[in-house]
Write an enzyme that holds these catalytic residues in place. Structure first.
Site, PDB file in Angstrom:
ATOM      1  N   LYS A 190      -5.030   3.115  -6.815  1.00  0.00           N
ATOM      2  CA  LYS A 190      -4.922   2.264  -5.616  1.00  0.00           C
ATOM      3  C   LYS A 190      -4.832   3.121  -4.356  1.00  0.00           C
ATOM      4  O   LYS A 190      -5.428   2.791  -3.313  1.00  0.00           O
ATOM      5  CB  LYS A 190      -3.686   1.354  -5.753  1.00  0.00           C
ATOM      6  CG  LYS A 190      -3.358   0.504  -4.519  1.00  0.00           C
ATOM      7  CD  LYS A 190      -4.243  -0.718  -4.459  1.00  0.00           C
ATOM      8  CE  LYS A 190      -4.244  -1.533  -3.182  1.00  0.00           C
ATOM      9  NZ  LYS A 190      -3.122  -1.733  -2.389  1.00  0.00           N
ATOM     10  N   ASN A 232       0.852  -1.186   0.000  1.00  0.00           N
ATOM     11  CA  ASN A 232       0.000   0.000   0.000  1.00  0.00           C
ATOM     12  C   ASN A 232       0.892   1.240   0.000  1.00  0.00           C
ATOM     13  O   ASN A 232       2.031   1.193   0.481  1.00  0.00           O
ATOM     14  CB  ASN A 232      -0.866   0.027   1.260  1.00  0.00           C
ATOM     15  CG  ASN A 232      -2.042  -0.937   1.180  1.00  0.00           C
ATOM     16  OD1 ASN A 232      -2.455  -1.338   0.095  1.00  0.00           O
ATOM     17  ND2 ASN A 232      -2.579  -1.304   2.325  1.00  0.00           N
ATOM     18  N   ASN A 239     -15.392  -3.508   4.793  1.00  0.00           N
ATOM     19  CA  ASN A 239     -15.250  -2.631   3.628  1.00  0.00           C
ATOM     20  C   ASN A 239     -16.589  -2.260   2.975  1.00  0.00           C
ATOM     21  O   ASN A 239     -16.784  -1.106   2.576  1.00  0.00           O
ATOM     22  CB  ASN A 239     -14.340  -3.290   2.577  1.00  0.00           C
ATOM     23  CG  ASN A 239     -12.924  -3.431   3.077  1.00  0.00           C
ATOM     24  OD1 ASN A 239     -12.575  -2.909   4.141  1.00  0.00           O
ATOM     25  ND2 ASN A 239     -12.089  -4.140   2.330  1.00  0.00           N
TER      26      ASN A 239
HETATM   27  O1  KPL Z   1      -5.668  -2.686   0.261  1.00  0.00           O
HETATM   28  C1  KPL Z   1      -6.611  -2.742   1.002  1.00  0.00           C
HETATM   29  C2  KPL Z   1      -6.309  -2.770   2.448  1.00  0.00           C
HETATM   30  O2  KPL Z   1      -7.127  -3.223   3.229  1.00  0.00           O
HETATM   31  O3  KPL Z   1      -5.194  -2.348   2.799  1.00  0.00           O
HETATM   32  C3  KPL Z   1      -8.017  -2.755   0.475  1.00  0.00           C
HETATM   33  C4  KPL Z   1      -7.946  -2.653  -1.014  1.00  0.00           C
HETATM   34  C5  KPL Z   1      -8.803  -1.623   1.038  1.00  0.00           C
HETATM   35  C6  KPL Z   1      -8.762  -4.040   0.726  1.00  0.00           C
HETATM   36  O4  KPL Z   1      -9.193  -4.188   2.013  1.00  0.00           O
END
Ligand code: KPL
Length: 298
Positions: free
Chosen positions: A177, A97, A195
């Site tokens: 993203k 992320n 979510n």
């Molecule tokens: O990447 C994610 C996360 O939880 O860090 C998502 C896409 C929101 C999926 O839960």
């Protein structure tokens, strides 16, 4: 292909385990999980059923491989980069992320690729991860266009039956993203909702507005991401992963440090550099940081 997976948490173990069906995979992770994999192999259950025996190490320095996948939490990127800098890789690809790739580029000689993975993964116990959603991996050149390394990595993933898209528009996809993470992670952690309800319930507009702010920051940086595409991406991921908890909700529920800096910090920093207003991301970031500070996590 020889693949080193640096960061054998839930997603790293899942992707590494799937690749190990075809490739020579080394996982680098924490002690108890790695020991269990060495003793009994790695088990993937849930929506997939896989048993493999990748190499499992706790020290990822001085390794040589065709590809290093970085799957640590975003705040461990610098440590990962320092370890990878002691080894040799044709390509390094982040599936994390946040916009972590720039940090890898600064520390490494290897070609750094951008990647995203939409598989759902949950750590079940040492030696076992649960696949909570079969998704896809997207990989591409960091600055966009077609790259030979990205094509090679895509072919290797396909050979291991991991659904993979080699994308030419990675700059847009990286911000898309980031919009998804900004739209779901903070609101779900603050509201303690999975979510799906995050984008349906009373906080729904918060998530959509955070995504619009990321799109604004992207456009100010010269990346073509419309508000509508950013909001549509958040809605799609929230629907596809409706019953799952975001990683930030999991972190908060388990009293762990979150990826607030890599997500909301990244948006606010870039917004300030270009004089863009991002009040929603700023507020969500401040609330999560306040929670971390109160728990002594920062
Ligand atoms: O990447 C994610 C996360 O939880 O860090 C998502 C896409 C929101 C999926 O839960």
């Amino acid at each position: 292909m020889e693949v080193l997976v640096y960061g054998a948490g839930a997603l790293g173990s899942l992707v590494g385990g799937l690749l190990a069906r075809e490739h020579d995979v080394t996982l680098v992770g924490r002690d108890r999980h790695m020991r269990r994999i060495r003793e009994d192999g790695l088990r993937i259950d849930g929506e997939l059923d896989v048993r493999v025996s990748p190499r499992a190490l706790t020290d990822g320095t001085h390794r040589v491989a065709d590809l290093a996948l970085v799957t640590t939490k975003a705040y461990d990127t610098d440590a990962a980069a320092r370890a990878l800098a002691t080894g040799e890789y044709e390509a390094v690809c982040s599936l994390q992320n946040g916009l972590t790739e720039e940090r890898l580029v600064a520390a490494l000689d290897a070609t750094v690729l951008a990647g995203t993975a939409s598989y759902g993964a949950r750590f079940a116990e040492p030696g076992r991860v649960t696949c909570t959603g079969v998704g896809e991996v997207v990989v591409g050149a960091l600055s966009g266009g077609v790259g030979a390394e990205a094509a090679r990595v895509g072919a290797a993933f396909d050979a291991a039956d991991v659904e993979t898209v080699v994308a030419e528009d990675m700059p847009t996809r990286r911000f898309e993203k980031l919009a998804v993470n900004a739209g779901i992670n903070g609101p779900s952690a603050l509201a303690r909702t999975e979510n799906g309800p995050t984008l349906d319930g009373p906080a729904a507009e918060v998530g959509r507005e955070a995504a619009r702010e990321v799109a604004r920051v992207a456009r100010a940086a010269g990346v073509d991401l419309s508000d509508d595409r950013a909001v549509a991406a958040v809605e799609r991921v929230a629907a596809d992963t409706a019953a799952n908890r975001s990683s930030m909700y999991e972190d908060v529920a388990n009293d762990r440090r979150t990826e607030v800096d890599a997500i909301y910090g990244a948006v606010v920093d870039r917004a300030e550099r270009r004089d863009v207003s991002v009040p929603t991301c700023r507020t969500i970031g401040a609330l999560i940081r306040g929670w971390e500070a109160e728990r002594g996590l920062r």
